[in-house]
Design an enzyme around this catalytic site. Structure first.
Site, short mmCIF file in Angstrom:
data_model
loop_
_atom_site.label_atom_id
_atom_site.label_comp_id
_atom_site.label_asym_id
_atom_site.label_seq_id
_atom_site.Cartn_x
_atom_site.Cartn_y
_atom_site.Cartn_z
NE ARG A 151 -4.29 -1.59 -107.20
CZ ARG A 151 -2.12 -1.76 -106.81
NH1 ARG A 151 -1.39 -2.22 -106.66
NH2 ARG A 151 -2.54 -0.07 -106.36
CG HIS A 201 -0.06 2.90 -110.67
ND1 HIS A 201 -0.14 1.89 -109.53
CD2 HIS A 201 1.88 3.82 -110.15
CE1 HIS A 201 1.21 0.84 -109.51
NE2 HIS A 201 1.89 2.14 -109.74
CD GLU A 256 4.39 1.88 -104.52
OE1 GLU A 256 5.35 1.55 -104.99
OE2 GLU A 256 4.35 -0.30 -104.26
CG ASN A 281 1.97 -1.91 -103.74
OD1 ASN A 281 0.62 -2.49 -103.69
ND2 ASN A 281 1.86 -1.01 -104.42
CE1 TYR A 330 7.08 -5.64 -106.42
CE2 TYR A 330 6.34 -3.51 -105.19
CZ TYR A 330 6.02 -4.47 -106.54
OH TYR A 330 5.37 -4.23 -107.22
CD GLU A 357 2.28 -2.52 -106.89
OE1 GLU A 357 3.68 -2.88 -106.96
OE2 GLU A 357 1.90 -1.43 -107.81
C1 FCB Z 1 5.62 -0.42 -107.11
C2 FCB Z 1 4.86 0.61 -108.54
C3 FCB Z 1 4.76 -0.16 -109.46
C4 FCB Z 1 5.73 -0.47 -110.04
C5 FCB Z 1 6.36 -1.80 -109.23
C6 FCB Z 1 7.91 -1.94 -109.47
O1 FCB Z 1 6.54 0.94 -106.48
O2 FCB Z 1 3.88 0.34 -107.52
O3 FCB Z 1 4.18 0.76 -110.43
O4 FCB Z 1 6.83 0.28 -110.30
O5 FCB Z 1 6.76 -0.46 -107.90
#
Ligand code: FCB
Length: 490
Positions: A116, A160, A206, A334, A336, A395
């Site tokens: 990607r 992006h 995002e 995404n 995290y 992500e």
């Molecule tokens: C996300 C972003 C990516 C990177 C990661 C750590 O929010 O999409 O570009 O910064 O975090």
């Protein structure tokens, strides 16, 4: 002391004897009895699961003045004193624009079968709209060919965060619906040129982040602090841009090309897994994502969202809602950190968000709280509330200290720990039938981490930004093994 502690004791303590019994097919008079499943078998992902890795244009390409590229809001922002922690910018970054062949080699060495990347809008339309730059897409043409030559499926992201600066200067960027239209035109142009070879396109990366951080809190480019009503209008224009892009791709791209957004969904998890709290997490997910994923998938803003916004609610037409909710092929998430742990509440809105204790663990980046079950709950809840039949984890990954050891290696054991735990939870979701089709690890290599500059490393490959030497970290071996076996655990 340990002498007295026999292996039998140890096995018992660790529960091994119970496991061993389960592993032994029960003796039975009934010959049709099924042998018990092997409790040590690796946890498999579904057949055909897409394993990938991800990057974005501004974070790796460099070559900001080459081949007719115009400036983006991130060029201007990064060059504004005081905005980036280490006073750096991404003028050179990973020099990927010139080293893309070497970098495709890194993906291949991983065994990843998907990549990607994002396309820089200001390379293609230096002014944001109007006349395309003839050389603008040539780089992505070459990149796509190189990927395909190496058996790697390209997944392109159209936006992006690198908005062409002229759109910001002239019409306030996403403050104007003219930007939504310009984005649609750009999407159609890219689709015409690339969808003979690119089968999957993410529209926007995002929105939840770049709208709030860029237009609301002044943290990211373009660094604005708009009042709530204007911020909600920006969010609406962004959703409209997504819808116009979907329509333009369908109209001007090859039939069958798949499209969807990639959102850093507000991740709402049950604090304790009870049916009531799970329901509360579903309500919270729907309400706290109503401004983007919700309106795309439902074709309307929720009552809760409009009520909460009150006089600051965005202005919109029924026609716009129709465009925004144009059918999509997948939802990119995404994932995290867990953002909201919730419990049930009898009264409106039906959930209560619990505060995080200061001691809640996080990774090298302070914002990156550790909650592996995010990778289980978020896709499960999304599939359930919106009846989504295809989800990509667009992500997931982590920063780490990533020091080079005396022997020349980077032992990023914390990243391996993080990935192992998140992937275990993701596998749990797929095993239960949650339709997650693939996973993109952020990131292929260390890169320009926005306001943190080069201080936070998220890569599978370590990058020396002076020499541009890339070296695999321990997590490369870990991820390569997961991909090769399509499984986690041994
Ligand atoms: C996300 C972003 C990516 C990177 C990661 C750590 O929010 O999409 O570009 O910064 O975090």
């Amino acid at each position: 002391m340990f002498g007295k502690f026999s292996r039998r004791h140890f096995a018992k303590l660790a529960g091994f004897s119970a496991l061993a019994m389960a592993a032994t097919p029960a003796k039975s008079a009934d010959n049709n009895a099924q042998p018990a499943a092997d409790p040590h078998a690796p946890a498999r992902f579904p057949e055909g699961f897409v394993w990938g890795t991800a990057t974005s244009a501004y974070q790796i390409e460099g070559a900001v003045h080459e081949d007719g590229r115009g400036p983006s809001i991130w060029d201007i922002f990064a060059h504004t004193p005081g905005k980036i922690a280490d006073q750096s910018n991404a003028d050179r970054a990973n020099d990927h624009y010139h080293r893309y062949k070497e970098d495709v080699g890194l993906i291949k060495a991983l065994g990843a079968r998907a990549y990607r990347f994002s396309i820089a809008w200001p390379r293609v339309f230096p002014d944001g709209s109007g006349k395309p730059n003839p050389k603008g897409l040539d780089f992505y043409d070459r990149l796509v060919d190189e990927l395909l030559k190496n058996g790697i499926e390209p997944f392109a992201t159209l936006y992006h965060w690198d908005l062409p600066q002229p759109l910001q200067d002239q019409i306030g960027g996403w403050q104007s619906s003219e930007t939504s239209k310009a984005f649609g035109d750009y999407a159609g142009y890219v689709a015409e040129r690339l969808t003979d070879r690119v089968n999957n396109i993410f529209t926007l990366n995002e929105p939840g982040r770049f709208v709030n951080f860029g237009y609301g809190w002044g943290i990211d480019a373009p660094g604005l602090k708009l009042p709530t009503a204007e911020l909600n209008q920006v969010r609406h224009h962004v959703a409209l841009g997504h819808g116009l892009a979907v329509q333009a791709i369908r109209a001007r791209g090859r039939a069958g090309v798949k499209v969807g957004p990639a959102e850093n969904i507000a991740a709402c998890l049950p604090a304790i897994d009870t049916p009531e709290n799970i329901r509360a997490a579903e309500i919270a997910t729907r309400e706290l994502n109503a401004g983007f994923l919700g309106v795309i998938l439902e074709g309307k803003y929720t009552e809760g969202f409009l009520e909460y916004a009150g006089k600051d609610a965005p202005k919109f037409t029924a026609e716009e809602l129709k465009i925004i909710s144009s059918p999509i092929d997948f939802v990119g998430l995404n994932i995290y950190a867990p953002q909201f742990y919730v419990v049930a509440k009898d009264t409106k809105p039906g959930f209560n968000v619990l505060p995080f204790p200061k001691s809640f663990p996080h990774m090298e980046s302070e914002w990156l709280r550790i909650g592996p079950e995010t990778a289980y709950w978020v896709p499960r809840i999304v599939a359930n509330i919106w009846k989504t039949d295809a989800i990509y984890i667009s992500e997931n990954g982590t920063s780490s200290e990533d020091k080079i050891s005396a022997d020349g290696n980077v032992y990023d054991l914390d990243r391996v720990m993080y990935l192992r735990n998140y992937l275990t939870q993701l596998q749990r979701a797929t095993a239960e039938g949650v339709p997650v089709r693939g996973y993109f690890l952020w990131s292929l290599m260390d890169n320009f981490e926005w306001i943190f500059g080069f201080e936070q490393r998220f890569g599978l490959y370590h990058v020396d930004f002076e020499t541009q030497v890339r070296i695999p970290k321990l997590s490369v071996s870990f991820y390569r093994d997961v991909i090769a076996r399509n499984a986690i655990g041994a």
